[in-house]
Design a protein around this motif. Structure first.
Motif, PDB file in Angstrom:
ATOM      1  N   PHE A  53     -22.415 -19.952 -30.016  1.00 25.73           N
ATOM      2  CA  PHE A  53     -22.856 -19.185 -31.185  1.00 25.73           C
ATOM      3  C   PHE A  53     -24.378 -19.179 -31.291  1.00 25.73           C
ATOM      4  CE2 PHE A  53     -18.672 -20.557 -33.359  1.00 25.73           C
ATOM      5  CZ  PHE A  53     -17.989 -19.500 -32.785  1.00 25.73           C
ATOM      6  N   ASP A  54     -24.997 -20.292 -30.919  1.00 30.58           N
ATOM      7  CA  ASP A  54     -26.450 -20.417 -30.983  1.00 30.58           C
ATOM      8  C   ASP A  54     -27.117 -19.488 -29.968  1.00 30.58           C
ATOM      9  OD1 ASP A  54     -28.925 -21.279 -31.724  1.00 30.58           O
ATOM     10  OD2 ASP A  54     -28.720 -23.316 -30.956  1.00 30.58           O
ATOM     11  N   LYS A  55     -26.532 -19.402 -28.789  1.00 28.94           N
ATOM     12  CA  LYS A  55     -27.108 -18.594 -27.716  1.00 28.94           C
ATOM     13  C   LYS A  55     -26.823 -17.107 -27.910  1.00 28.94           C
ATOM     14  CE  LYS A  55     -27.109 -18.043 -22.676  1.00 28.94           C
ATOM     15  NZ  LYS A  55     -26.546 -18.549 -21.394  1.00 28.94           N
ATOM     16  N   HIS A  56     -25.613 -16.787 -28.346  1.00 28.13           N
ATOM     17  CA  HIS A  56     -25.185 -15.388 -28.463  1.00 28.13           C
ATOM     18  C   HIS A  56     -25.049 -15.047 -29.948  1.00 28.13           C
ATOM     19  CE1 HIS A  56     -24.411 -15.271 -24.146  1.00 28.13           C
ATOM     20  NE2 HIS A  56     -23.775 -16.418 -24.287  1.00 28.13           N
ATOM     21  N   ARG A  57     -26.122 -14.517 -30.523  1.00 26.85           N
ATOM     22  CA  ARG A  57     -26.159 -14.309 -31.967  1.00 26.85           C
ATOM     23  C   ARG A  57     -25.315 -13.122 -32.422  1.00 26.85           C
ATOM     24  NH1 ARG A  57     -29.222 -18.088 -35.119  1.00 26.85           N
ATOM     25  NH2 ARG A  57     -29.648 -19.722 -33.586  1.00 26.85           N
ATOM     26  N   ASN A  58     -24.771 -12.333 -31.487  1.00 35.01           N
ATOM     27  CA  ASN A  58     -23.837 -11.270 -31.881  1.00 35.01           C
ATOM     28  C   ASN A  58     -22.459 -11.823 -32.213  1.00 35.01           C
ATOM     29  OD1 ASN A  58     -23.433 -11.885 -29.074  1.00 35.01           O
ATOM     30  ND2 ASN A  58     -22.197 -10.017 -28.884  1.00 35.01           N
ATOM     31  N   LEU A  59     -22.211 -13.112 -31.931  1.00 40.37           N
ATOM     32  CA  LEU A  59     -20.975 -13.778 -32.308  1.00 40.37           C
ATOM     33  C   LEU A  59     -21.211 -14.490 -33.637  1.00 40.37           C
ATOM     34  CD1 LEU A  59     -20.100 -15.450 -28.863  1.00 40.37           C
ATOM     35  CD2 LEU A  59     -19.460 -13.147 -29.661  1.00 40.37           C
ATOM     36  N   ILE A  60     -20.603 -14.002 -34.697  1.00 43.18           N
ATOM     37  CA  ILE A  60     -20.856 -14.555 -36.035  1.00 43.18           C
ATOM     38  C   ILE A  60     -19.591 -15.237 -36.551  1.00 43.18           C
ATOM     39  CG2 ILE A  60     -21.559 -14.048 -38.399  1.00 43.18           C
ATOM     40  CD1 ILE A  60     -23.012 -11.597 -37.379  1.00 43.18           C
ATOM     41  N   PRO A  61     -19.575 -16.560 -36.625  1.00 45.01           N
ATOM     42  CA  PRO A  61     -18.379 -17.250 -37.121  1.00 45.01           C
ATOM     43  C   PRO A  61     -18.178 -17.007 -38.616  1.00 45.01           C
ATOM     44  CG  PRO A  61     -20.161 -18.818 -36.726  1.00 45.01           C
ATOM     45  CD  PRO A  61     -20.642 -17.497 -36.221  1.00 45.01           C
ATOM     46  N   ILE A  62     -16.951 -16.678 -38.978  1.00 48.08           N
ATOM     47  CA  ILE A  62     -16.556 -16.503 -40.382  1.00 48.08           C
ATOM     48  C   ILE A  62     -15.431 -17.507 -40.638  1.00 48.08           C
ATOM     49  CG2 ILE A  62     -15.785 -14.905 -42.161  1.00 48.08           C
ATOM     50  CD1 ILE A  62     -18.366 -13.972 -40.865  1.00 48.08           C
ATOM     51  N   LEU A  63     -15.730 -18.553 -41.392  1.00 48.25           N
ATOM     52  CA  LEU A  63     -14.780 -19.648 -41.575  1.00 48.25           C
ATOM     53  C   LEU A  63     -13.965 -19.458 -42.857  1.00 48.25           C
ATOM     54  CD1 LEU A  63     -17.388 -20.770 -39.948  1.00 48.25           C
ATOM     55  CD2 LEU A  63     -16.291 -22.969 -40.256  1.00 48.25           C
ATOM     56  N   SER A  64     -12.676 -19.708 -42.753  1.00 49.24           N
ATOM     57  CA  SER A  64     -11.769 -19.494 -43.882  1.00 49.24           C
ATOM     58  C   SER A  64     -11.702 -20.730 -44.769  1.00 49.24           C
ATOM     59  CB  SER A  64     -10.363 -19.171 -43.372  1.00 49.24           C
ATOM     60  OG  SER A  64     -10.368 -17.968 -42.626  1.00 49.24           O
ATOM     61  N   ILE A  65     -11.872 -20.501 -46.060  1.00 47.84           N
ATOM     62  CA  ILE A  65     -11.682 -21.558 -47.046  1.00 47.84           C
ATOM     63  C   ILE A  65     -10.970 -20.941 -48.246  1.00 47.84           C
ATOM     64  CG2 ILE A  65     -13.635 -22.999 -46.349  1.00 47.84           C
ATOM     65  CD1 ILE A  65     -15.263 -21.746 -48.564  1.00 47.84           C
ATOM     66  N   GLU A  66     -10.361 -21.778 -49.071  1.00 51.63           N
ATOM     67  CA  GLU A  66      -9.605 -21.270 -50.219  1.00 51.63           C
ATOM     68  C   GLU A  66     -10.201 -21.755 -51.537  1.00 51.63           C
ATOM     69  OE1 GLU A  66      -7.509 -19.208 -49.180  1.00 51.63           O
ATOM     70  OE2 GLU A  66      -7.484 -19.872 -47.110  1.00 51.63           O
ATOM     71  N   GLY A  67     -11.405 -22.307 -51.480  1.00 53.69           N
ATOM     72  CA  GLY A  67     -12.024 -22.910 -52.649  1.00 53.69           C
ATOM     73  C   GLY A  67     -12.561 -24.269 -52.249  1.00 53.69           C
ATOM     74  N   GLU A  68     -12.435 -25.250 -53.126  1.00 54.40           N
ATOM     75  CA  GLU A  68     -12.868 -26.607 -52.794  1.00 54.40           C
ATOM     76  C   GLU A  68     -11.752 -27.336 -52.034  1.00 54.40           C
ATOM     77  OE1 GLU A  68     -15.856 -27.312 -53.079  1.00 54.40           O
ATOM     78  OE2 GLU A  68     -16.614 -25.902 -54.578  1.00 54.40           O
ATOM     79  N   GLU A  69     -11.875 -28.652 -51.928  1.00 54.41           N
ATOM     80  CA  GLU A  69     -10.979 -29.413 -51.060  1.00 54.41           C
ATOM     81  C   GLU A  69      -9.505 -29.291 -51.460  1.00 54.41           C
ATOM     82  OE1 GLU A  69     -10.693 -33.887 -49.075  1.00 54.41           O
ATOM     83  OE2 GLU A  69     -12.159 -33.456 -50.652  1.00 54.41           O
TER      84      GLU A  69
END
Length: 353
Positions: A148-164
């Motif tokens: 991800f650091d090297k290839h900035r066209n890859l953008i991680p989108i992480l799933s969360i549902e709120g807090e813990e």
């Protein structure tokens, strides 16, 4: 849809102000996005509409069992990878076709896309396409962070549902802490990332609050996708927002967009109203399942065209997509979540013709 692209680009610009790697990436990608827009405009004048987005579910496998998962409910996601899943080279051919016709964004989903790092490595070879990767975050390791650091066209989108509590209750014990650690690593490396938040009756007031978004912004999140929960069956309808809940969320999204101008906030399907209705079936995007089937969207898993033996242009002209657009199904009013969920029998019948 073009305004949505500008919102994401604006977020990237604001993020890149003090980030040399991101600024270098933007200096290369922004002219390409303008070229893509001109290509789409040219095709439109010639009678062929080209959407700016694709959604590609690259694996049929996932390592989690999230409550209410639509992919498991419709049988498109399992614990093991299907033998029908396309090879990395086949996905690379689709990526090339997409670039040739002016598609700017390809959202990689699943299943869990980080289980197909071979496909993501192919995506990295197309630096002028932006690939948001919708991941549960648990499989992001040091090698993935370096990519991800090297290839900035890859953008991680992480799933969360709120807090813990909210996240773990839907995704499994300990998932929130794993994801939270990944957010810290992404921020430490100066990598633009986003969060995808599924909005239900249970978490709506928490995740659409100013304090929640402030917390994400402090953790380095630059893009927030708010996705209204789409029921997978009659039993899961109770999780879907009521009509009053949808209206409250719409109002709250407008307030948050003003309050947090440094974050690109995208609401689905809430933002569809100002875009003239559902954007599926090629209006703004379409979905490619792991076996190559071209579907209206991930919530409507019906297909009459397969990209293993047909092209993106042929998929856009498929009888199913043409019927959905010409019959006005995509612009019909609906009670919540997804118009195609409410019209699933009609879509299924059209795909079978």
């Amino acid at each position: 849809m073009e305004n949505g692209i500008n919102d994401i680009g604006g977020a990237a610009l604001r993020f890149a102000v003090s980030n040399l790697k991101e600024m270098q990436f933007l200096s290369r990608i922004l002219p390409s996005l303008k070229k893509d827009a001109r290509l789409r405009e040219k095709s439109e004048k010639e009678g062929q509409h080209i959407p700016p987005f694709l959604i590609a579910s690259i694996p049929s496998q996932c390592n989690l069992h999230c409550t209410g998962c639509y992919s498991r409910a419709d049988g498109s996601c399992e614990d093991v990878c299907s033998s029908r899943d396309m090879a990395a080279g086949q996905w690379a051919d689709i990526f090339k076709q997409a670039k040739d016709v002016g598609i700017s964004f390809i959202l990689l989903a699943g299943g869990e896309p980080m289980l197909r790092k071979d496909v993501i490595e192919q995506a990295a070879l197309f630096p002028k396409i932006i690939f948001p990767i919708f991941t549960n975050g648990t499989l992001i390791d040091d090698k993935a962070l370096a990519m991800f650091d090297k290839h900035r066209n890859l953008i991680p989108i992480l799933s969360i549902e709120g807090e813990e509590t909210e996240t773990d209750s839907r995704r499994g014990a300990g998932v929130y802490k794993q994801v939270d650690n990944k957010l810290s690593e992404l921020k430490k490396r100066g990598i633009l990332y986003g969060c995808s938040i599924t909005v239900t009756k249970e978490n709506i007031t928490d995740v659409a609050s100013k304090s929640f978004l402030e917390g994400l912004q402090k953790k380095g999140c630059g893009i927030a996708f708010y996705v209204e929960y789409v029921p997978v069956d009659e039993q899961s309808k109770d999780l879907a927002l009521s009509e009053s809940g949808q209206q409250w969320l719409k109002t709250q999204m407008a307030l948050l967009k003003k309050e947090f101008p440094k974050t690109a906030i995208i609401s689905f399907p809430g933002d569809e109203e100002k875009m003239g209705g559902c954007l599926a079936a090629g209006r703004g995007f379409f979905h490619i399942n792991s076996a190559g089937g071209a579907e209206p969207c991930p919530f409507s898993p019906y297909s009459d065209t397969n990209l293993q033996n047909q092209t993106i242009l042929q998929a856009l002209r498929s009888p199913l997509f043409v019927s959905l657009n010409q019959q006005g199904i995509l612009t019909q009013p609906h009670t919540g979540g997804c118009v195609l969920f409410e019209q699933q029998k009609t879509v299924q019948e059209l795909a079978a013709q």
